[in-house]
Design an enzyme around this catalytic site. Structure first.
Site, PDB file in Angstrom:
ATOM      1  N   ASN A  10       0.876  -1.181   0.000  1.00 46.27           N
ATOM      2  CA  ASN A  10       0.000   0.000   0.000  1.00 46.27           C
ATOM      3  C   ASN A  10       0.910   1.227   0.000  1.00 46.27           C
ATOM      4  O   ASN A  10       1.503   1.561   1.027  1.00 46.27           O
ATOM      5  CB  ASN A  10      -0.886  -0.029   1.257  1.00 46.27           C
ATOM      6  CG  ASN A  10      -1.718   1.235   1.400  1.00 46.27           C
ATOM      7  OD1 ASN A  10      -1.802   2.043   0.473  1.00 46.27           O
ATOM      8  ND2 ASN A  10      -2.343   1.396   2.565  1.00 46.27           N
ATOM      9  N   TRP A  11       1.006   1.854  -1.139  1.00 42.60           N
ATOM     10  CA  TRP A  11       1.915   3.015  -1.256  1.00 42.60           C
ATOM     11  C   TRP A  11       1.365   4.255  -0.561  1.00 42.60           C
ATOM     12  O   TRP A  11       2.063   5.237  -0.420  1.00 42.60           O
ATOM     13  CB  TRP A  11       2.162   3.328  -2.734  1.00 42.60           C
ATOM     14  CG  TRP A  11       3.162   2.424  -3.377  1.00 42.60           C
ATOM     15  CD1 TRP A  11       3.591   1.210  -2.918  1.00 42.60           C
ATOM     16  CD2 TRP A  11       3.875   2.660  -4.600  1.00 42.60           C
ATOM     17  NE1 TRP A  11       4.524   0.676  -3.786  1.00 42.60           N
ATOM     18  CE2 TRP A  11       4.703   1.544  -4.814  1.00 42.60           C
ATOM     19  CE3 TRP A  11       3.873   3.695  -5.541  1.00 42.60           C
ATOM     20  CZ2 TRP A  11       5.549   1.440  -5.930  1.00 42.60           C
ATOM     21  CZ3 TRP A  11       4.703   3.592  -6.650  1.00 42.60           C
ATOM     22  CH2 TRP A  11       5.534   2.476  -6.839  1.00 42.60           C
ATOM     23  N   LYS A  12       0.104   4.206  -0.176  1.00 40.47           N
ATOM     24  CA  LYS A  12      -0.545   5.393   0.412  1.00 40.47           C
ATOM     25  C   LYS A  12      -0.331   6.593  -0.528  1.00 40.47           C
ATOM     26  O   LYS A  12      -0.280   6.407  -1.738  1.00 40.47           O
ATOM     27  CB  LYS A  12      -0.029   5.648   1.825  1.00 40.47           C
ATOM     28  CG  LYS A  12      -0.081   4.381   2.689  1.00 40.47           C
ATOM     29  CD  LYS A  12       0.031   4.652   4.144  1.00 40.47           C
ATOM     30  CE  LYS A  12       0.056   3.338   4.904  1.00 40.47           C
ATOM     31  NZ  LYS A  12      -0.206   3.456   6.309  1.00 40.47           N
ATOM     32  N   HIS A  92      -9.658   0.779   4.588  1.00 42.11           N
ATOM     33  CA  HIS A  92      -8.401   0.958   5.325  1.00 42.11           C
ATOM     34  C   HIS A  92      -8.667   1.833   6.550  1.00 42.11           C
ATOM     35  O   HIS A  92      -9.519   2.734   6.510  1.00 42.11           O
ATOM     36  CB  HIS A  92      -7.355   1.607   4.408  1.00 42.11           C
ATOM     37  CG  HIS A  92      -5.990   1.583   5.023  1.00 42.11           C
ATOM     38  ND1 HIS A  92      -5.586   2.514   5.952  1.00 42.11           N
ATOM     39  CD2 HIS A  92      -4.948   0.730   4.861  1.00 42.11           C
ATOM     40  CE1 HIS A  92      -4.346   2.236   6.325  1.00 42.11           C
ATOM     41  NE2 HIS A  92      -3.941   1.154   5.682  1.00 42.11           N
ATOM     42  N   GLU A  94      -7.164   4.244   7.673  1.00 43.71           N
ATOM     43  CA  GLU A  94      -7.012   5.689   7.412  1.00 43.71           C
ATOM     44  C   GLU A  94      -8.232   6.261   6.698  1.00 43.71           C
ATOM     45  O   GLU A  94      -8.444   7.475   6.703  1.00 43.71           O
ATOM     46  CB  GLU A  94      -5.715   5.923   6.614  1.00 43.71           C
ATOM     47  CG  GLU A  94      -4.489   5.702   7.500  1.00 43.71           C
ATOM     48  CD  GLU A  94      -3.240   5.284   6.754  1.00 43.71           C
ATOM     49  OE1 GLU A  94      -3.182   5.416   5.515  1.00 43.71           O
ATOM     50  OE2 GLU A  94      -2.310   4.800   7.426  1.00 43.71           O
ATOM     51  N   GLU A 163      -5.971  -5.719  10.174  1.00 44.86           N
ATOM     52  CA  GLU A 163      -4.982  -4.679  10.444  1.00 44.86           C
ATOM     53  C   GLU A 163      -5.342  -3.958  11.738  1.00 44.86           C
ATOM     54  O   GLU A 163      -6.152  -3.008  11.715  1.00 44.86           O
ATOM     55  CB  GLU A 163      -4.981  -3.649   9.317  1.00 44.86           C
ATOM     56  CG  GLU A 163      -4.688  -4.242   7.967  1.00 44.86           C
ATOM     57  CD  GLU A 163      -3.949  -3.246   7.086  1.00 44.86           C
ATOM     58  OE1 GLU A 163      -2.930  -3.637   6.527  1.00 44.86           O
ATOM     59  OE2 GLU A 163      -4.374  -2.087   6.987  1.00 44.86           O
ATOM     60  N   GLY A 169       1.716   1.589  11.033  1.00 44.19           N
ATOM     61  CA  GLY A 169       2.650   2.715  11.083  1.00 44.19           C
ATOM     62  C   GLY A 169       3.313   2.912  12.434  1.00 44.19           C
ATOM     63  O   GLY A 169       3.954   3.942  12.653  1.00 44.19           O
ATOM     64  N   SER A 208       2.833  -2.732  10.296  1.00 45.27           N
ATOM     65  CA  SER A 208       4.271  -2.698  10.604  1.00 45.27           C
ATOM     66  C   SER A 208       5.013  -3.980  10.215  1.00 45.27           C
ATOM     67  O   SER A 208       5.945  -4.404  10.896  1.00 45.27           O
ATOM     68  CB  SER A 208       4.503  -2.370  12.080  1.00 45.27           C
ATOM     69  OG  SER A 208       4.032  -1.060  12.357  1.00 45.27           O
ATOM     70  N   GLY A 229       2.659  -1.331   4.393  1.00 50.50           N
ATOM     71  CA  GLY A 229       2.609   0.099   4.113  1.00 50.50           C
ATOM     72  C   GLY A 229       4.001   0.676   3.901  1.00 50.50           C
ATOM     73  O   GLY A 229       4.537   0.675   2.794  1.00 50.50           O
TER      74      GLY A 229
HETATM   75  C1  PEP Z   1      -1.056  -0.128   5.959  1.00 47.04           C
HETATM   76  O1  PEP Z   1      -1.047   1.030   5.613  1.00 47.04           O
HETATM   77  O2  PEP Z   1      -1.982  -0.866   5.635  1.00 47.04           O
HETATM   78  C2  PEP Z   1       0.035  -0.636   6.777  1.00 47.04           C
HETATM   79  C3  PEP Z   1      -0.039  -1.859   7.192  1.00 47.04           C
HETATM   80  O3  PEP Z   1       1.048   0.248   7.040  1.00 47.04           O
HETATM   81  P1  PEP Z   1       2.435  -0.104   7.793  1.00 47.04           P
HETATM   82  O4  PEP Z   1       2.979  -1.369   7.167  1.00 47.04           O
HETATM   83  O5  PEP Z   1       3.296   1.079   7.546  1.00 47.04           O
HETATM   84  O6  PEP Z   1       2.104  -0.317   9.224  1.00 47.04           O
END
Ligand code: PEP
Length: 257
Positions: A10-12, A92, A94, A163, A169, A208, A229
């Site tokens: 997930n490049w966000k 997600h 976010e 998640e 994050g 993470s 992410g």
């Molecule tokens: C995500 O954005 O779905 C995610 C898992 O981010 P990260 O790996 O940075 O925790």
């Protein structure tokens, strides 16, 4: 039955044409796992072109719950499919948090994605205070129930990513034991409410995941893959995670085929 582990990046709101070129170059010799890169909408045509000759597939990070019309700023699942996106992340944390998306809206997005031939990756997970209040199972049930009721048998074609919001994050992934437990809860809810077709739902973990913890997480039988992410925009880190996924994947052999 899908024994190859799935790694979704997930490049966000990150990435560029240059990063896509770096991925395309790295993908010439890619580990044997299923890999999807979910890019911001404007990068989708470039991603599709850059990765077409590689084993990597591309996707998007959100879609509208509507098919078209006066919805300024929205992007439909049909458009994503036409631009080469095979997957779309919906729900997600976010989006649930920052955009107050409801379970009903997320179900509508998943429905639109399926109708467009795009696989929805539905994110679910509890917040820290819900975990601390031992509400995790209740939250997961609430997030899944409408999905099961509305999608019916089509549930078999979706991907679900557990998640925990507190892990995203944070640099602090859930432990493999906790992931096993939560995915067991998810599988139980799906089996109870959706019946045998729930067995086809691929269950991922996200939060993470990095090159250091990927092997321990991906080696669990309950984990069909990971959603990544921060490490997904660092080609070397993403590749290391995919290598761990390949080591944990049972790829079909010539005899088995
Ligand atoms: C995500 O954005 O779905 C995610 C898992 O981010 P990260 O790996 O940075 O925790």
């Amino acid at each position: 039955m899908n024994p190859a582990k799935l790694v979704v990046g997930n490049w966000k709101m990150n990435g560029s044409a240059a990063l896509l070129r770096a991925f395309a170059a790295a993908a010439r010799d890619w580990p044997a796992c299923e890999t999807v890169v979910c890019v911001p909408h404007p990068l989708l045509p470039l991603a599709h072109a850059a990765l077409a000759a590689t084993p990597l597939r591309c996707g998007a990070q959100d879609c509208s719950g509507e098919d078209g019309g006066a919805y300024t700023g929205e992007v439909s699942a049909r458009m994503i499919g036409e631009l080469g996106g095979r997957y779309v992340i919906v729900g997600h944390a976010e989006r649930r948090g920052g955009h107050a998306e409801t379970d009903g809206q997320i179900v509508a997005k998943a429905q639109r994605a399926l109708a467009a031939g795009v696989t929805p990756i539905v994110c679910i997970g509890e917040k820290a205070e819900e975990r601390d209040g031992e509400q995790t199972a209740l939250v997961l049930r609430r997030q899944l129930l409408q999905l099961v009721r509305v999608l019916g048998r089509d549930i078999a074609s979706i991907v679900v990513s557990y998640e925990p919001v507190w892990a995203i994050g944070s640099g602090d992934a859930a432990t493999p034991g906790l992931i096993d437990h939560a995915l067991g809860v998810v599988a139980g809810i799906l089996a109870f409410h959706a019946g045998p077709c729930a067995r086809s739902v691929r269950l991922l973990y996200g939060g993470s995941v990095d090159p250091r913890n990927a092997g321990a997480i991906l080696s669990r039988d309950a984990v069909a893959g990971v959603l990544v992410g921060a490490a997904a925009v660092v080609p070397e880190d993403f590749r290391e995670i995919c290598k761990a996924a390949a080591r944990c994947s049972v790829m079909p052999t010539r005899d088995a085929a």
